[in-house]
Structures are given as structure tokens and as C-alpha cells.
Design a protein around this motif. Structure first.
Motif, short mmCIF file in Angstrom:
data_model
loop_
_atom_site.label_atom_id
_atom_site.label_comp_id
_atom_site.label_asym_id
_atom_site.label_seq_id
_atom_site.Cartn_x
_atom_site.Cartn_y
_atom_site.Cartn_z
N TYR A 1 0.77 -1.32 0.06
CA TYR A 1 0.06 -0.14 0.13
C TYR A 1 0.76 1.20 -0.05
O TYR A 1 0.45 2.30 -0.53
CB TYR A 1 -1.11 0.08 1.36
CG TYR A 1 -0.25 -0.01 2.62
CD1 TYR A 1 0.18 1.14 3.23
CD2 TYR A 1 0.03 -1.23 3.25
CE1 TYR A 1 0.84 1.11 4.48
CE2 TYR A 1 0.78 -1.68 4.37
CZ TYR A 1 1.34 -0.12 4.93
OH TYR A 1 1.90 -0.26 6.04
N GLY B 1 0.30 5.41 1.93
CA GLY B 1 -0.92 4.76 1.30
C GLY B 1 -2.03 5.78 1.11
O GLY B 1 -3.10 5.27 0.32
N TRP C 1 -6.60 0.43 -9.30
CA TRP C 1 -7.61 0.52 -7.98
C TRP C 1 -8.96 1.24 -8.74
O TRP C 1 -8.57 2.38 -9.58
CB TRP C 1 -7.20 1.18 -6.86
CG TRP C 1 -5.97 0.46 -6.21
CD1 TRP C 1 -6.27 -0.42 -5.11
CD2 TRP C 1 -4.71 0.73 -6.22
NE1 TRP C 1 -5.06 -0.92 -4.93
CE2 TRP C 1 -3.81 -0.10 -5.46
CE3 TRP C 1 -3.95 1.53 -7.14
CZ2 TRP C 1 -2.58 -0.29 -5.39
CZ3 TRP C 1 -2.51 1.87 -7.22
CH2 TRP C 1 -2.00 0.83 -6.27
N LEU D 1 -12.51 1.04 -2.14
CA LEU D 1 -11.50 0.59 -3.30
C LEU D 1 -11.32 -0.74 -3.39
O LEU D 1 -11.58 -1.67 -2.50
CB LEU D 1 -10.17 1.17 -3.10
CG LEU D 1 -9.85 2.88 -3.10
CD1 LEU D 1 -8.62 2.93 -2.65
CD2 LEU D 1 -10.33 3.32 -4.48
N PRO E 1 -8.90 -3.64 -6.05
CA PRO E 1 -7.85 -3.88 -6.82
C PRO E 1 -8.10 -4.30 -8.37
O PRO E 1 -9.08 -4.75 -8.54
CB PRO E 1 -6.98 -4.81 -6.06
CG PRO E 1 -7.75 -5.72 -5.46
CD PRO E 1 -8.93 -4.97 -5.06
N ILE F 1 -5.23 3.92 0.37
CA ILE F 1 -4.95 2.56 -0.46
C ILE F 1 -4.81 1.57 0.81
O ILE F 1 -5.56 0.25 0.95
CB ILE F 1 -3.90 2.35 -1.20
CG1 ILE F 1 -4.15 2.90 -2.29
CG2 ILE F 1 -3.70 0.87 -1.73
CD1 ILE F 1 -2.84 3.08 -3.44
N TYR G 1 -11.88 5.58 -0.45
CA TYR G 1 -11.83 6.86 -1.17
C TYR G 1 -13.07 7.98 -1.02
O TYR G 1 -13.99 7.62 -0.59
CB TYR G 1 -11.92 6.79 -2.88
CG TYR G 1 -12.91 6.36 -3.45
CD1 TYR G 1 -13.92 7.17 -3.99
CD2 TYR G 1 -13.24 5.10 -3.58
CE1 TYR G 1 -15.10 6.70 -4.51
CE2 TYR G 1 -14.30 4.58 -4.40
CZ TYR G 1 -15.44 5.38 -4.76
OH TYR G 1 -16.31 4.85 -5.33
#
Length: 327
Positions: A226, A254, A281, A293, A295, A317, A322
Motif C-alpha cells: 500500500y 498509502g 484501483w 476501493l 484492486p 489504499i 476513497y
């Protein structure tokens, strides 16, 4: 079943006394099933002694309907039987009643919220900052940081009381017992917590709150790290040109941010390099604006109608979240 009155009586059931030649206490188990053969029975309740009738609430009946996989808002048949047994083990000298049935129309269950807290987590032991998981129907999930050999548990709110969720095992506080199934990287820890035994990094946490499952599964993210030196924004904001992706500003390990104008129909993702390789992401498990988020391989576009206003985009992350906040 009326979801507006979950505590109201939903079903009263009575039965004749079972007879045994063995002079010991008789116990009764009330089971329901989707089929008359009781291929996969669900235990609605147990009673002991001279009791030969019991009442179940609307909520209990609705949970039982879910437990045998009946569809919500659809009338369906539920089969019922009573089994008598001796002693403390429900397989001891079992006698089963005749099978009866009723028609039931269950409502959509409201599954609990789960908030992550503990030494293994991004937020530590601060209940007021406990991290909520993304919830969709019976599943709650998130990609977030977990630390090796540290304890944690889940709360039902951003405070220590009233609801806590931990392992459903002897030795855990009775009112904390919840998870009936755990992945192999988890252990019971004391009378309150679970302990994470995997390597430190980013993991996908998935809770299945289905009544007869109540599982907790933790698997490594495809991107275990991260703390990257840079991440970039790419999308309608730059014509989806990864080679000219917009660098965000790193504010902590991160965590990155960038302030810009967003129009209606804006869509973007986050990259860890200026191409479409493994560090990517987006919105967890598909396009949208959930605030969580995911991946590469488990994400979609982050979509947002900005109306031409200015917003600060923050990507964390490590936490797996977010935000898009108007300035």
C-alpha cells in the motif's frame, strides 16, 4: 411476515408429549425445511422439560425462512416438525413428529453493519474510528490493512457497546459470539477477540451474514502492498490516457489526494504506474461510487456527477476507501 412488527408473534406451535421408557428429561427441537424430506433442516428453536408449546416472533420466522433459502416477497411452503431427544445431545434416542406445513411470505432481511477495530487494523483500538465494511445484501466486504499476529474484532456501531462480533466458540463472551466459520488465518484470542496470523498487508475481508452461515473469510489482495511512492488518476478527466495520468499528492503512507474540477459523467481509476499494469484501483466490485476501493480484477470505474464544480479526491489504499469532497 410484516417487517414493521418484528417482535410480534409469528407462529405458535404445540405438540403432544413424547414417551420414553428411560426416566430422564425430554427435550424438543423444532425444525423447519424447504422440502418435506428435511434434506437441509434449520433449527428454529429448542425447549426442555414439560413445555410442549412455544411461540416464535415474526423476526424469528423470517430468519428461518432465510435459513432454508426461501425467496423474499414470494409465498412458499415451509415444512415443520418437532424432534424429541434425551440428555444434552440432540442425537440421543430421537423421535420425530409428523410433518406439517404452512405458507409463508418472508420479507427482505436487514443485515447488520460490521465495523472493524483492533490492533491488527488500520484504525487501532479507537472505537469512534472503527471502519465500516461495504455492505451488499448478506455480504459485507472491504480491502484493507491487517497486521500479523495482532487481535481484532467487529463492532455493530462506532462505539464499544452494545454490539460486538467475535468467534462463536466456548470461551468467547456469550454476547460476542457470532462467526460460526473462520478462514485458516484466524484464531480465537481471549474471550473477546480474534487474531490475524497472515503476513502484514492488504487483505479482502468478506462476511456472509446469512443466518445459518455467519462466516468470516480473509484472503490476500492481489496487491498486498500500500505504501507506494506515487499514484495517478486516469479517466474521462484526461481521455483515459494512462501514459499521461495525473499524479496525486502523497499525504501519508498509502494516502493520496488531488483537487480538480469534475463534470457530470466523470469516471476515473487510480494507477500505481503510468500504464495499465498490475497496480490499479477503482470502485470495489464494479463501477459506481461506493467509497470503497478494489484492486485490479475486482473493481470498476469510479463514477461521479460533479456538475463542473471543484472537488478534492482522496484515495487511501491502506484503508481501502476513497472520498470526493466539494471544495
Amino acid at each position: 411476515m410484516d417487517e414493521n412488527f418484528p417482535s410480534n408473534p409469528g407462529l405458535t406451535l404445540s405438540w403432544d408429549v413424547a414417551t420414553y421408557t428411560v426416566p430422564t428429561e425430554i427435550k424438543y427441537k423444532i425444525e423447519v425445511s424447504k422440502d418435506e424430506a428435511f434434506t437441509t433442516p434449520y433449527t428454529l428453536g429448542t425447549v426442555a422439560g414439560s413445555v410442549r408449546a412455544t411461540t416464535f416472533s415474526v423476526e424469528q420466522m423470517n430468519q428461518a425462512a432465510q435459513g432454508i433459502n426461501l425467496e423474499p416477497n414470494v409465498s412458499a411452503k415451509m415444512y415443520i416438525r418437532v424432534s424429541s431427544y434425551l440428555g444434552t445431545v440432540s442425537e440421543n434416542l430421537v423421535t420425530k413428529s409428523n410433518v406439517t406445513s404452512l405458507m409463508i411470505t418472508p420479507y427482505v432481511l436487514k443485515y447488520p453493519d460490521f465495523y472493524l477495530v483492533g490492533g491488527a487494523t488500520y484504525v487501532g483500538w479507537t472505537a469512534e474510528n472503527a471502519q465500516i465494511l461495504h455492505k451488499k445484501d448478506n455480504l459485507s466486504y472491504i480491502y484493507t490493512y491487517l497486521e500479523n499476529n495482532q487481535p481484532f474484532r467487529f463492532l455493530g456501531q462506532q462505539s464499544w457497546n452494545p454490539i460486538n462480533y467475535s468467534v462463536d466458540k466456548e470461551g468467547t463472551r456469550a454476547n460476542y459470539r457470532y462467526f460460526k466459520q473462520l478462514s485458516g488465518n484466524l484464531l480465537q484470542e481471549g474471550d473477546e477477540n480474534m487474531k490475524f496470523t497472515g503476513d502484514t498487508g492488504i487483505y479482502k475481508i468478506v462476511i456472509d451474514a446469512t443466518k445459518n452461515i455467519q462466516s468470516l473469510n480473509i484472503t490476500a489482495s492481489p496487491v498486498l502492498g500500500y505504501d507506494f511512492p506515487e499514484v495517478y488518476l486516469v479517466g474521462t478527466i484526461n481521455g483515459w490516457d494512462a501514459a499521461n495520468a495525473i499524479a496525486m499528492t502523497k499525504v501519508s503512507s498509502g494516502k493520496f489526494e488531488y483537487t480538480m474540477k469534475l463534470d457530470n459523467g466523470a469516471a476515473f481509476k487510480v494507477l500505481g504506474q503510468k500504464d495499465w499494469k498490475e497496480l490499479e484501483w477503482g470502485n470495489i466490485s464494479g463501477s459506481g461510487n461506493s467509497g470503497f476501493l478494489g484492486p485490479k480484477g475486482d473493481n470498476g470505474e469510479i463514477k461521479f456527477d460533479g456538475g463542473g464544480n471543484t472537488y478534492k479526491i482522496t484515495v487511501d489504499i491502506k484503508a481501502g476507501v476513497y472520498t470526493i469532497v466539494q471544495q
